[in-house]
Design a protein around this motif. Sequence first.
Motif, PDB file in Angstrom:
ATOM      1  N   GLU A   1     -17.371  18.332  32.300  1.00  0.00           N
ATOM      2  CA  GLU A   1     -18.082  18.756  31.089  1.00  0.00           C
ATOM      3  C   GLU A   1     -19.016  17.638  30.637  1.00  0.00           C
ATOM      4  O   GLU A   1     -18.594  16.496  30.452  1.00  0.00           O
ATOM      5  N   ARG A   2     -20.298  17.997  30.472  1.00  0.00           N
ATOM      6  CA  ARG A   2     -21.285  17.071  29.932  1.00  0.00           C
ATOM      7  C   ARG A   2     -21.654  17.549  28.530  1.00  0.00           C
ATOM      8  O   ARG A   2     -22.166  18.659  28.370  1.00  0.00           O
ATOM      9  N   LYS A   3     -21.391  16.727  27.556  1.00  0.00           N
ATOM     10  CA  LYS A   3     -21.703  17.089  26.175  1.00  0.00           C
ATOM     11  C   LYS A   3     -22.603  16.004  25.603  1.00  0.00           C
ATOM     12  O   LYS A   3     -22.253  14.821  25.626  1.00  0.00           O
ATOM     13  N   ARG A   4     -23.778  16.421  25.076  1.00  0.00           N
ATOM     14  CA  ARG A   4     -24.727  15.417  24.600  1.00  0.00           C
ATOM     15  C   ARG A   4     -25.385  15.835  23.297  1.00  0.00           C
ATOM     16  O   ARG A   4     -25.521  17.025  23.013  1.00  0.00           O
ATOM     17  N   PHE A   5     -25.782  14.814  22.540  1.00  0.00           N
ATOM     18  CA  PHE A   5     -26.519  15.034  21.303  1.00  0.00           C
ATOM     19  C   PHE A   5     -27.330  13.777  21.010  1.00  0.00           C
ATOM     20  O   PHE A   5     -27.143  12.726  21.641  1.00  0.00           O
ATOM     21  N   ILE A   6     -28.229  13.879  20.052  1.00  0.00           N
ATOM     22  CA  ILE A   6     -29.076  12.753  19.651  1.00  0.00           C
ATOM     23  C   ILE A   6     -28.864  12.497  18.169  1.00  0.00           C
ATOM     24  O   ILE A   6     -28.858  13.431  17.357  1.00  0.00           O
ATOM     25  N   TYR A   7     -28.679  11.244  17.820  1.00  0.00           N
ATOM     26  CA  TYR A   7     -28.565  10.881  16.410  1.00  0.00           C
ATOM     27  C   TYR A   7     -29.129   9.480  16.214  1.00  0.00           C
ATOM     28  O   TYR A   7     -28.870   8.578  17.022  1.00  0.00           O
ATOM     29  N   ASP A   8     -29.877   9.291  15.144  1.00  0.00           N
ATOM     30  CA  ASP A   8     -30.420   7.988  14.782  1.00  0.00           C
ATOM     31  C   ASP A   8     -31.134   7.345  15.970  1.00  0.00           C
ATOM     32  O   ASP A   8     -30.939   6.167  16.276  1.00  0.00           O
ATOM     33  N   ASN A   9     -31.951   8.156  16.647  1.00  0.00           N
ATOM     34  CA  ASN A   9     -32.805   7.699  17.750  1.00  0.00           C
ATOM     35  C   ASN A   9     -32.016   7.195  18.959  1.00  0.00           C
ATOM     36  O   ASN A   9     -32.528   6.378  19.736  1.00  0.00           O
TER      37      ASN A   9
ATOM     38  N   ALA B   1     -18.111   9.387  17.316  1.00  0.00           N
ATOM     39  CA  ALA B   1     -17.537  10.404  16.438  1.00  0.00           C
ATOM     40  C   ALA B   1     -18.263  10.442  15.096  1.00  0.00           C
ATOM     41  O   ALA B   1     -18.544  11.512  14.552  1.00  0.00           O
ATOM     42  N   GLU B   2     -18.594   9.271  14.575  1.00  0.00           N
ATOM     43  CA  GLU B   2     -19.299   9.210  13.293  1.00  0.00           C
ATOM     44  C   GLU B   2     -20.706   9.783  13.424  1.00  0.00           C
ATOM     45  O   GLU B   2     -21.185  10.496  12.535  1.00  0.00           O
ATOM     46  N   ALA B   3     -21.362   9.487  14.544  1.00  0.00           N
ATOM     47  CA  ALA B   3     -22.716   9.998  14.755  1.00  0.00           C
ATOM     48  C   ALA B   3     -22.723  11.518  14.801  1.00  0.00           C
ATOM     49  O   ALA B   3     -23.571  12.172  14.182  1.00  0.00           O
ATOM     50  N   LEU B   4     -21.786  12.107  15.539  1.00  0.00           N
ATOM     51  CA  LEU B   4     -21.715  13.570  15.634  1.00  0.00           C
ATOM     52  C   LEU B   4     -21.379  14.181  14.283  1.00  0.00           C
ATOM     53  O   LEU B   4     -21.945  15.217  13.897  1.00  0.00           O
ATOM     54  N   CYS B   5     -20.482  13.548  13.537  1.00  0.00           N
ATOM     55  CA  CYS B   5     -20.117  14.045  12.204  1.00  0.00           C
ATOM     56  C   CYS B   5     -21.324  14.015  11.272  1.00  0.00           C
ATOM     57  O   CYS B   5     -21.603  14.990  10.570  1.00  0.00           O
TER      58      CYS B   5
END
Length: 698
Positions: free
Chosen positions: A89-97, A217-221
Motif C-alpha cells: 500500500e502506497r499512501k501519500r499526501f502533501i502538507y506544508d510544501n 501523523a500531525e501533518a495528516l491531521c
Amino acid sequence: MDYRVIKENDVFLLTDREGNIPEHHPYGLGLYTKDTRFLSKWDLRINGEKPVLLSSDAAENYVATILLTNPHMEKNGEVVLWRESLEIERKRFIYDNALYETIKLKNYHPKPVRFEMSVHLDADFADMFIVRGFQSGEVGKRTGQMIGTRSLTFGYVGADGIRRSTEVIWDRPEKAVSEHGDITFDFALQHAEEQTVTFTIIPHVGEGEEKRLVPLAEALCRLKQSYDRWEEKTANMITDDQRLERLVRRGIIDLRVLMTDLGYGPFPVAGLPWFGVPFGRDSLIAALQLLPFNQEVAKGTLLTMARYQGKKEDPWRDEQPGKIMHEIRFGELANTNQIPFTPYYGTIDATPLFLVLLAEYVKWTGDFALVDQLREPIDAALAWIDQYGDRDGDLFVEYHQQSSKGIANQGWKDSGDSIVHQNGEYARSPIALVEVQGYVYHAKTALADIFDHLGETERARELRRQSEALKAKFEERFWMEDVQFYAIALDENKEQVKTVTSNPGHVLMSGMLADERAEAVVRTLLSAKMFSGYGIRTMGEGEAAYNPMSYHNGSVWPHDNSLILLGLSKMGKRLEAKAVIEGLIEAANYFEYDRLPELFCGYSRLAGKPVRYPVACSPQAWAAGTPLVFIQALLGLFPNALEKKIYLSPMLLDTMNVLRVENIPMGGGRLSLTVMRGPETFDVQIDENTTGWDVVIR
C-alpha cells in the motif's frame, strides 16, 4: 484519468496509476512547485521487479492510496517469492510544501518471507515549459548529490542564480543508498506481519532557513482539519437526486484542492496538472461560481489580482496600466525573462471580469469596505477599458498580441483556430469578442449602482451613459439579422465573424440584450445545432470549422454552459436551464469520480455516451464550479445588498422532490432554505435567515 495527481497549496505530485514517475514519460510526470520539477523519477521495485497494480484511488484529491502486489518470482527453478504474497500500500499526501509517502508491506503468504524493496529517484529541476515541450532556453546545472543519515539531497543552481534542491528523508535503516538515487531496504515478514517505510520529500527554493518538518501523523491531521474548516465555511446542499448531490460535493472538494494563497487570501488556480498557478480569467470565473457557497475566495481572488495589476506599458508581457493579468509563472525561464509570464497580461476579458466579480461580491456580501480598499485598482481597470481596451475609440474592447511569445487569441477560446470566419479563414486582430462587450456592460452598470449607493451620483451617471452607448453600438454591429444571432467577433476590418458559437450566451447574464433578441439567442443555444443533449457546444454543428473533437470549435465546456445558465436563470428560462443542467449531470456519470472535466467532445447524445477529450485538465477550477451554478440556477438566487433583498425563483429537476441548501453566506449572516415539490408548484421554506434582508420569491 491515466495519471494520479494530488496538490496542496503550491506543490503537486503527478504520477502514473501505480504511483511511479517513470523517467522521460511523455506526460511529464513529477513533483512540482514554483513551475519546477523537483522529482523526475520515483520508481518502486520488489526484488528488482515492478509490482502489479490492484487499485489506484485519488478520490479524496489530497490523499492518494494505491494498492499493489508482487508478481511471481523464481530463480534457477526455485520460488523466491510466490505471486500475490505481499500487499503493498502506497499512501501519500502533501502538507506544508512537503510530500509524505508511507509504503506499507503486509505478508499474506502462510510462511515467513524475505525480500528486497528498492526505490529509484532523480531530480532534473526542469522548468515546466521545457517539460511540456513549449520552450527551450538557457538553463542551469546540477550540482551533485549528498548522502546523509537516512537522507539523500539532489542539488541544482539555475540560470536565474537561484539554488534549488530536493531533500529525500526516510525513517528506517537502509541496506544501501547511492548518489544515483537508488535506495534499498531488506524486509523479513512473518505471516500477517506488516511493516512500513515513510519517505518525506522536500523541495527547496533558495537558501533560506532550514525547514522544520511536521511529523507525519500531525501533518495528516492538520491537512484534514483544513478541509474540515473549508466545509464549515462553505454552504451545504442536500437533495434526493444523488447524482446532483455527488456532483456538487465533488465540485466543492475539487475547488478546495485547487486553492492557493500568495499572501492575499485564498484563490483558485486554473487546473491540474499544468495550470496550477494564478490565471486571471479562470480564477475570477471560478470565484464567481463559488459566490453562493463561499465568498472568502472571491475576496482573496480580487486582492490577488489587484496586487498583480498592470502598472506600465510593456509589449513583451502585453502589459498596460490597469490591466488584470492572464497568468503568472515562477520558474527559471520566467525569472530569466526567457518567457513573458512574470506575469503575462495577454487576456482581453480578465479586466472587465475583475470588475464583474467585485460588483457581484458586493451584492452578496454588502462589503463596501473592499470597494474603498480597491478604489485605485477599480479606477485603473476602468481607465484601461476606455483607453487601452478600446484602442480605436469605437466603444468596443478588442485585443491584439504584441509579445513575440504571447498568445494570439486572448479570449477564453484562446487556441489559434478558435476565431474563424464561415469561409474557414482565421480572423485577424485587433479582434472585438462578443462576450467581452457583455462583461464590460455588466461591470459598468453594476458599478454604477454601487457608486450611486455610495453617493457618487455623477460617476454613476457617466458609467450608465457609457453603457447605453455601448449597448446601442453593440446591437448595430454584432447582430446578424439573417440568422437571428450575434457574431462571435468583429475582425480587424470591423467585419462580423459570423460563425455561430456559444460566446453570445455569456452576454445573457449582463442584461445588455433587448428581450426579443435575448429570446432568439436562447432558441439558438438550445437548438439541435448547438445543444448536443449533454451540453451547449462551443460552435454550432454545420459551421465550416465545426469539429466535435476540437478544443474550442464544437466541444462542450461545462464552465461555458455555467455562464449561460446564469443568464438563463436571470431571464426566468426554467425549461431551458433544466435541459442544460440535466444534460451535464448525465454526462458527468461517464467521467471518473463524478467529476465534470474541463471539456468533452461535442458528439450528439443520440450517438451514445459522451466522448472524453484526451488532454482535459482534471480537476479544473471552473469545471468544478459549474455544479455550484446548477444550485444557484435551480434556486433562482440573486441577492442584492444595495436593496437588502434576496430574490428567489426556485425550481426542481424532474428527478428531484426536495432541495435543501444550508448556511449560504450572505450580508454578514446566513440563509438556509428548502424547496419542495408541491402539487402544482414549488414550495419554499426559509429555515434560517440571519442576514437582515427580505426574501422576495418571484
